[in-house]
Design an enzyme around this catalytic site. Structure first.
Site, mmCIF file in Angstrom:
data_model
loop_
_atom_site.group_PDB
_atom_site.id
_atom_site.type_symbol
_atom_site.label_atom_id
_atom_site.label_comp_id
_atom_site.label_asym_id
_atom_site.label_seq_id
_atom_site.Cartn_x
_atom_site.Cartn_y
_atom_site.Cartn_z
ATOM 1 C CB CYS A 102 -0.941 -0.013 1.196
ATOM 2 S SG CYS A 102 -0.110 -0.107 2.803
ATOM 3 C CG HIS A 127 -4.229 0.683 4.221
ATOM 4 N ND1 HIS A 127 -3.534 -0.166 3.392
ATOM 5 C CD2 HIS A 127 -5.244 1.187 3.458
ATOM 6 C CE1 HIS A 127 -4.106 -0.191 2.199
ATOM 7 N NE2 HIS A 127 -5.136 0.623 2.212
ATOM 8 C CG ASN A 162 -7.828 1.456 -0.226
ATOM 9 O OD1 ASN A 162 -6.617 1.322 -0.091
ATOM 10 N ND2 ASN A 162 -8.694 0.779 0.510
#
Length: 338
Positions: free
Chosen positions: A146, A284, A303
């Protein structure tokens, strides 16, 4: 609309009419719909049995989160998602943000994690940089990369903001394979500080030259960096907005996007709406692409779990509450063309 979107609340009592029930036939119907929606096939009956068990447990979890969201005054919808056949530990492999303390962190950053609001001037104007400085939603797959996708997305936006022209798609794989000396660990996680430390002395290549190959969770190979194929490098990475939600909003309103870190533990069941109920254990990395800083407003977040998750790959977090500890990291960069 998929079955998971329908999580109704009975208005007079506030009691959720949830997804989970003891009716095995109802569970099986939801399971069949899930497999069809996300094209799931399992190699053995035993694996399918295990995945079905995970699915039923995740129905319970989604229902509980829906109740907590409702009780907190939020309107986020929790339900069946692309992650609904995974265990919690399997889902956590997508949460690859691991903070390190590299020297590239700004010396001006003295408010990290405070989540303060009020030191900057924010108007009521809603801003959305989607399709202006960024292009589409990508998928990191099973790799805990991520941080690499958020870095690539932020450099993409900063490059478009500074230099204009066509939007370039920068390479997460280069970060995954090549920034290990700066404290990042490929599919096992990393941090913006290591990413920008790397970009101070290396040119950033695009996907065309350095495609993503770590989707299955295994780092795709040794570093294959080629300086001649790079477009930009970092000139002045900056995390001085960290800890101040109003200054972050002012920047997004007036300038562009921000790479941030959040607690995404509860995102596995997110389907849509503005999330209010969230944790504070940052795990994250994502990218702020818009803000609506009014009462009941939100941050719009890009995202890296593909367009089948959330609101076509995006999530909205409640504004003004440091939701999911979103002020814990806030990065942008001035860039140098090469």
């Amino acid at each position: 609309m998929m079955l998971s979107a329908v999580l109704m609340l009975s208005g007079s009592t506030g009691v959720q009419a949830g997804l989970y029930s003891n009716d095995v036939e109802a569970q099986r119907n939801l399971w069949s719909n899930f497999k069809a929606e996300f094209k799931r096939e399992y190699s053995t009956e035993e694996e399918e049995k295990t995945r079905f068990g995970n699915f039923v447990e995740n129905l319970k979890i989604a229902d509980q989160r829906q109740i907590e969201e409702h009780n907190a005054g939020g309107n986020a919808v929790h339900g069946v998602t692309i992650f609904s056949d995974l265990t919690h530990d399997e889902f956590k492999t997508r949460l690859g943000f691991k903070r390190n303390l590299k020297s590239v962190r700004s010396s001006n950053n003295t408010t990290a994690g405070s989540g303060s609001v009020g030191s900057c001037s924010v108007t009521s104007t809603a801003v959305d940089w989607t399709d202006v400085y960024i292009s589409g939603v990508r998928s990191q797959g099973y790799c805990g990369s991520c941080w690499a996708f958020a870095t690539a997305g932020q450099v993409q936006a900063d490059n478009a903001r500074i230099f204009g022209g066509s939007i370039q798609t920068y390479s997460p794989e280069q970060m995954v394979q090549c920034s290990t000396e700066q404290g990042n660990n490929g599919c096992d996680g990393g941090d913006y500080a290591g990413s920008y430390e790397y970009l101070l002395s290396h040119n950033f290549e695009t996907d065309n030259y350095y495609p993503y190959t770590s989707y299955n969770g295994i780092t795709g190979g040794p570093c294959a960096y080629d300086a001649s194929k790079g477009h930009v490098k970092a000139l002045t990475p900056n995390d001085s907005l960290t800890g101040d939600e109003s200054c972050m909003a002012q920047y997004v309103q007036n300038t562009g996007t921000l790479a941030i870190a959040v607690d995404a533990t509860r995102w596995s069941s997110y389907y849509g709406g503005i999330m209010t109920s969230c944790g504070t254990s940052v795990d994250h990395a994502v990218q702020i692409v818009g803000v609506n800083p009014v009462s009941g407003g939100y941050w719009k977040i890009r995202n890296s779990w593909g367009s089948f998750w959330g609101e076509s790959g995006y999530i909205r977090l409640a504004y003004g509450q440091n939701t999911c500890d979103l002020t814990s990291e806030a990065w942008y960069s001035e860039l140098q063309a090469v």
